[in-house]
Design an enzyme around this catalytic site. Structure first.
Site, PDB file in Angstrom:
ATOM      1  CB  ALA A   7      16.084  69.865  97.726  1.00  0.00           C
ATOM      2  NE  ARG A  13      18.015  54.151  93.518  1.00  0.00           N
ATOM      3  CZ  ARG A  13      18.945  53.871  94.434  1.00  0.00           C
ATOM      4  NH1 ARG A  13      18.880  52.746  95.125  1.00  0.00           N
ATOM      5  NH2 ARG A  13      19.927  54.719  94.666  1.00  0.00           N
ATOM      6  NE  ARG A 435     -30.958  50.712 139.456  1.00  0.00           N
ATOM      7  CZ  ARG A 435     -30.348  50.636 140.639  1.00  0.00           C
ATOM      8  NH1 ARG A 435     -30.937  50.029 141.656  1.00  0.00           N
ATOM      9  NH2 ARG A 435     -29.181  51.182 140.817  1.00  0.00           N
TER      10      ARG A 435
HETATM   11  C1  UD1 Z   1      26.858  63.018  93.490  1.00  0.00           C
HETATM   12  C2  UD1 Z   1      28.300  63.376  93.172  1.00  0.00           C
HETATM   13  C3  UD1 Z   1      29.210  62.213  93.557  1.00  0.00           C
HETATM   14  C4  UD1 Z   1      29.019  61.865  95.019  1.00  0.00           C
HETATM   15  C5  UD1 Z   1      27.555  61.594  95.317  1.00  0.00           C
HETATM   16  C6  UD1 Z   1      27.346  61.432  96.803  1.00  0.00           C
HETATM   17  C7  UD1 Z   1      28.211  64.823  91.239  1.00  0.00           C
HETATM   18  C8  UD1 Z   1      28.362  64.911  89.777  1.00  0.00           C
HETATM   19  N1  UD1 Z   1      28.396  63.617  91.779  1.00  0.00           N
HETATM   20  O1  UD1 Z   1      26.486  61.879  92.759  1.00  0.00           O
HETATM   21  O2  UD1 Z   1      30.557  62.573  93.345  1.00  0.00           O
HETATM   22  O3  UD1 Z   1      29.810  60.741  95.360  1.00  0.00           O
HETATM   23  O4  UD1 Z   1      26.753  62.709  94.884  1.00  0.00           O
HETATM   24  O5  UD1 Z   1      26.034  60.993  97.028  1.00  0.00           O
HETATM   25  O6  UD1 Z   1      27.956  65.823  91.910  1.00  0.00           O
HETATM   26  N2  UD1 Z   1      20.440  67.164  92.424  1.00  0.00           N
HETATM   27  C9  UD1 Z   1      19.785  68.290  91.996  1.00  0.00           C
HETATM   28  N3  UD1 Z   1      19.743  68.542  90.650  1.00  0.00           N
HETATM   29  C10 UD1 Z   1      20.300  67.732  89.739  1.00  0.00           C
HETATM   30  C11 UD1 Z   1      20.974  66.568  90.189  1.00  0.00           C
HETATM   31  C12 UD1 Z   1      21.022  66.309  91.552  1.00  0.00           C
HETATM   32  O7  UD1 Z   1      19.253  69.067  92.789  1.00  0.00           O
HETATM   33  O8  UD1 Z   1      20.204  68.036  88.565  1.00  0.00           O
HETATM   34  C13 UD1 Z   1      20.504  66.886  93.866  1.00  0.00           C
HETATM   35  C14 UD1 Z   1      19.778  65.636  94.257  1.00  0.00           C
HETATM   36  O9  UD1 Z   1      18.439  65.921  94.634  1.00  0.00           O
HETATM   37  C15 UD1 Z   1      20.593  65.145  95.444  1.00  0.00           C
HETATM   38  C16 UD1 Z   1      21.986  65.639  95.133  1.00  0.00           C
HETATM   39  O10 UD1 Z   1      21.843  66.684  94.204  1.00  0.00           O
HETATM   40  O11 UD1 Z   1      20.176  65.741  96.641  1.00  0.00           O
HETATM   41  C17 UD1 Z   1      22.894  64.543  94.594  1.00  0.00           C
HETATM   42  O12 UD1 Z   1      22.339  64.004  93.447  1.00  0.00           O
HETATM   43  P1  UD1 Z   1      22.502  62.458  93.097  1.00  0.00           P
HETATM   44  O13 UD1 Z   1      21.988  62.257  91.722  1.00  0.00           O
HETATM   45  O14 UD1 Z   1      22.000  61.660  94.200  1.00  0.00           O
HETATM   46  O15 UD1 Z   1      24.092  62.318  93.141  1.00  0.00           O
HETATM   47  P2  UD1 Z   1      25.057  61.727  92.033  1.00  0.00           P
HETATM   48  O16 UD1 Z   1      25.016  62.623  90.836  1.00  0.00           O
HETATM   49  O17 UD1 Z   1      24.777  60.337  91.872  1.00  0.00           O
END
Ligand code: UD1
Ligand code: CA
Length: 456
Positions: A7, A13, A435
């Site tokens: 989290a 976005r 009244r």
């Molecule tokens: C990730 C997966 C991808 C998958 C997708 C599903 C990896 C490298 N990729 O993509 O294969 O299809 O999720 O949605 O794992 N987060 C952290 N710390 C960080 C980065 C992310 O806590 O440094 C958390 C975010 O808050 C989120 C989750 O991890 O809850 C996923 O991060 P997000 O950047 O949305 O996913 P992707 O890396 O795009």
């Protein structure tokens, strides 16, 4: 099992000052949905990885069963899980969930756990018509061999429609080893959690996959549009459950439950009603269209007519409330009471069979049984500094357009004449009226326009 909830992402976005995982879905923060599901699995530990707005997240959701790991800066999902390694119990496996994927269900996770066994890595995957943006599940025949992120994929890999949801369960000792060997040698310069798949394969550890019961379970929230989409999914599920429990909904697409709604038998709810907090509806309750009901208890057979607003009130059985009634905190209506249109009540206890049918304000009042409160009655409970109480005893009749200047008491069976401004107690059984005396002037003539003068 250990459960790690990611989290730390900032949710750019969402374009909001509120950390993404605190945005409400069905009246509850996204992360609270994930926590409820996590707790239902009775894990030995829950570790939340927080970062952006972490203090605010922790302040709102902290509980004795939670551990918090700070990820600063955020260098990827693998890096996020690395921050938890000292907190993981090595004797049990580790399940990874996302704080922004709120609708994941216990049933699906139990299935994932059941395919994971003790020594294998199990992934939750889905097949998408448009897999753009997701990590692709690369198989050699049936065998999963690695996950490739969109940005690192060539056209052949991008054509794969089986994608990683991000949710997985791994043996903990092996997970720590694989995390320790991660590199950020990829298109995003991130430590990818997904790279543990090829590490497992290289060690000969089996990698399996299972799918969720519904695709919606794995949908994440990155934007307000996705939040709205998931809100509809959550509301449809709540509506289906209510109908399964026997509640009649005029339109299951037009009800919003932002909390818990418990209904007795043969409850019927018309369109566009919103329920917030904890709401309890007894048997045979009917709720008219456009009611907003929050933290309320409503007794058997009571009818709420359209556009009624209730907050922090309890209502007995066989009562009739509305249309356009407003019951504020501390209102307690007994059985067979009637509260009609444009009546506001606050901190008012009203006993059995009493009625306020039109246009009244009853605040800080105790009203006995069988009392009739006429249209336009106002309890003047506030002197600008303090609140004072009005007491109206059983069988009193309050004439229309009466002001009760509190503190004041109306005795049992007393009648107040219409238009009375009551500043002293009204004795029982008597007529009290204040009244100006009515008079008629027989010689009076209405003025007439003088001749020759133009009206301006
Ligand atoms: C990730 C997966 C991808 C998958 C997708 C599903 C990896 C490298 N990729 O993509 O294969 O299809 O999720 O949605 O794992 N987060 C952290 N710390 C960080 C980065 C992310 O806590 O440094 C958390 C975010 O808050 C989120 C989750 O991890 O809850 C996923 O991060 P997000 O950047 O949305 O996913 P992707 O890396 O795009
Ligand atoms: Ca990312």
């Amino acid at each position: 099992m250990n459960i790690v909830i990611l989290a730390a992402g900032m949710g750019k976005r969402m374009r909001s000052a509120l950390p993404k995982v605190l945005h409400p879905l069905a009246g509850k923060p996204l992360l609270a949905h994930v926590l409820d599901c996590a707790r239902s699995l009775q894990p030995s530990r829950i570790i939340i990885v927080h970062g952006h707005g972490g203090a605010q997240v922790q302040a709102l959701l902290d509980a004795p069963d939670l551990r918090w790991a700070l990820q600063e800066p955020q260098l990827g999902t693998g890096h996020a899980v690395m921050q938890t390694t000292s907190e993981l119990d090595e004797s049990v496996p580790t399940l990874v969930l996302y704080g922004d994927v709120p609708l994941i269900t216990k049933q699906t996770l139990e299935r994932l756990i059941s395919v994971s066994g003790s020594a294998c890595l199990a992934l939750l995957t889905v097949h998408l018509d448009d897999p753009t943006g997701y990590g692709r599940i690369v198989r050699d025949g049936d065998r999963i061999v690695r996950i490739v992120e969109q940005k690192d994929a060539d056209d052949a890999v991008r054509a794969i429609r089986e994608v990683n949801t991000g949710i997985l369960i791994a043996p903990t000792v092996a997970l720590k080893r694989w995390l320790g060997a991660l590199s950020n040698d990829n298109a995003q310069r991130e430590y990818y959690l997904t790279d543990i798949v090829s590490a497992a394969v290289a060690e000969g550890v089996a990698v399996t996959a299972t799918q969720p019961s519904g695709l919606w379970e794995t949908l994440g929230v990155n934007s307000k549009a996705q939040l709205a989409t998931l809100e509809r999914v959550a509301q449809q599920r709540i509506a289906s459950q209510l109908m399964e429990d026997g509640v009649t909904l005029a339109d299951p697409a037009r009800i919003d439950v932002r909390g818990s709604l418990q209904c007795g038998r043969d409850v019927s709810i018309d369109v566009n009603c919103v329920f917030e907090g904890n709401v309890l509806l007894g048997d045979d309750v009917t709720i008219g269209a456009h009611c907003v009901i929050r933290n309320a208890q409503i007794g058997a057979g009571t009818q709420l007519l359209p556009f009624t607003h209730i907050d922090g009130a309890s209502i007995g059985a066989q009562a009739r409330i509305g249309p356009y009634a407003r019951l504020r905190p501390g209102t307690e209506l007994a059985d067979e009471t009637h509260v009609g249109n444009f009546v506001e009540m606050k901190n008012a206890k009203v006993a059995k069979g009493s009625k306020a049918n039109h246009l009244a304000y009853i605040g800080d009042a105790v009203v006995g049984e069988r009392v009739n409160i006429g249209a336009g009655t106002i309890t003047c409970n506030y002197d600008g500094v303090n609140k004072h109480q009005t007491v109206i005893e059983d069988d009193a009749f309050i004439g229309s357009d009466t002001q009760l200047v509190a503190p004041v008491r109306v005795g049992r069976g007393a009648t107040l004449g219409a238009g009375t401004t009551l500043t002293r107690d009204a004795p029982a059984e008597q007529l009290t009226v204040s009244r100006a005396k009515q008079m008629s002037i027989s010689s009076w003539k209405r003025p007439v326009k003088r001749a020759g003068k133009k009206s301006s």
